[in-house]
Design a protein around this motif. Structure first.
Motif, mmCIF file in Angstrom:
data_model
loop_
_atom_site.group_PDB
_atom_site.id
_atom_site.type_symbol
_atom_site.label_atom_id
_atom_site.label_comp_id
_atom_site.label_asym_id
_atom_site.label_seq_id
_atom_site.Cartn_x
_atom_site.Cartn_y
_atom_site.Cartn_z
ATOM 1 N N UNK A 110 0.498 -1.060 -0.469
ATOM 2 C CA UNK A 110 0.046 0.343 0.038
ATOM 3 C C UNK A 110 0.698 1.434 0.273
ATOM 4 N N UNK A 111 1.808 1.119 0.721
ATOM 5 C CA UNK A 111 2.989 2.904 0.459
ATOM 6 C C UNK A 111 3.372 2.717 -0.346
ATOM 7 N N UNK A 112 3.707 2.329 -1.203
ATOM 8 C CA UNK A 112 3.860 1.868 -2.907
ATOM 9 C C UNK A 112 3.155 2.511 -3.531
ATOM 10 N N UNK A 113 2.038 2.752 -3.729
ATOM 11 C CA UNK A 113 1.297 3.393 -4.214
ATOM 12 C C UNK A 113 1.265 4.631 -3.824
ATOM 13 N N UNK A 114 1.414 5.699 -2.803
ATOM 14 C CA UNK A 114 1.815 6.989 -2.235
ATOM 15 C C UNK A 114 3.191 7.526 -2.659
ATOM 16 N N UNK A 115 2.940 8.802 -2.344
ATOM 17 C CA UNK A 115 4.102 9.913 -2.809
ATOM 18 C C UNK A 115 5.447 8.555 -2.261
ATOM 19 N N UNK A 116 5.483 8.416 -1.397
ATOM 20 C CA UNK A 116 6.545 7.340 -0.580
ATOM 21 C C UNK A 116 7.423 6.527 -1.820
ATOM 22 N N UNK A 117 8.757 7.053 -1.903
ATOM 23 C CA UNK A 117 9.709 6.209 -2.967
ATOM 24 C C UNK A 117 10.105 5.089 -1.730
#
Length: 282
Positions: A110-117
């Protein structure tokens, strides 16, 4: 018109909130991971209590070694070994389990779908383990040095370089180990080879100088040994294979460890990038 435009721009900025930056994202991920760590009693026990128990057993082992090696500096080796084992458990083992747990919960996906690289996600997850490991290592290092009346580091810059190399290598190895770990419960098995290499091959539990020369030379080429040896050279001016030296001489003693450690760090990062999994296998 100008005033109206400025008001509209200000309102738009306020609505969107503060601009997202890499630092903000790292701190946010770190706070979330720290909250999860504090709620996990098993992880806290492994990170806080287990390394301290090993420190007490380490002193007994070193005392036995000193009986057959009268010139062994037990006090300095105790502090060095204690700091190394704390970093091994708190950073490497704990972070491996954290990567596996977040992958199983689909948090990483899920985190990979946000702004974080990707690198921010990896480092953000590691922030609590790094902070806790460094805090415990500092308490043991400073407290042990004062209590045992050890000399100040010969080369503080080299100690810092060694610590950075140790932590970077452990993060990469944790990411690599997580790729071969299916569950958090199995992390104790999959991390065992690297933990044994750190404790025995890196001279944390048994000093390399009391081993046969050929075996010690081989152990100095293991993945985690060069980084730990850099810390020892920077602190005490020697890795045990030669007489202690000063600030200038410590760089010459550290040069082989710098080269070997950099090579192993590159290989560990390559392996982590190549094999790390962001979601469970179906």
């Amino acid at each position: 018109m100008t005033t109206a435009a400025a008001t509209t721009a200000t309102a738009a900025t306020a609505a969107t909130g503060p601009q997202s930056t890499a630092t903000r994202r790292l701190l946010a991920l770190g706070r979330a991971e720290a909250t999860l760590l504090l709620r996990n009693r098993t992880a806290l026990f492994t990170a806080l209590v287990l390394p301290l128990l090993l420190v007490f057993s380490l002193r007994g082992v070193l005392a036995q070694q000193a009986e057959s090696n009268p010139g062994l500096d037990v006090d300095s080796l105790l502090v060095y070994g204690a700091v190394g084992m704390i970093l091994a458990f708190v950073v490497y083992y704990n972070l491996t389990a954290a990567y596996v747990a977040r992958r199983g919960e689909l948090v990483l996906k899920r985190l990979r779908t946000g702004e974080a690289r990707d690198i921010e996600i990896m480092l953000g997850t590691a922030v609590p383990s790094l902070a806790l490991g460094l805090l415990m290592a500092a308490v043991i290092g400073v407290g042990g040095s004062v209590g045992l009346h050890l000399a100040v580091p010969v080369n503080p810059l080299l100690v810092l370089v060694g610590l950075v190399l140790v932590l970077a290598t452990m993060i990469a190895l944790a990411a690599l180990s997580s790729a071969f770990t299916k569950t958090v419960e199995s992390a104790g098995i999959t991390t065992l080879p690297v933990m044994l290499i750190m404790q025995f091959g890196s001279g944390l539990f048994i000093p390399l100088e009391v081993m046969p020369a050929q075996l010690a030379d081989a152990f100095r080429l293991l993945p985690t040994t060069p980084a730990f040896q850099l810390v020892r050279v920077g602190w005490f001016g020697t890795d045990g294979s030669a007489a202690a030296t000063g600030f200038v001489g410590s760089w010459g003693a550290a040069a082989p460890h710098l080269v070997t450690g950099a090579v192993w760090l590159g290989l560990a990062v390559w392996g982590a990038v190549r094999y790390f999994r962001w979601e469970p296998r179906r």
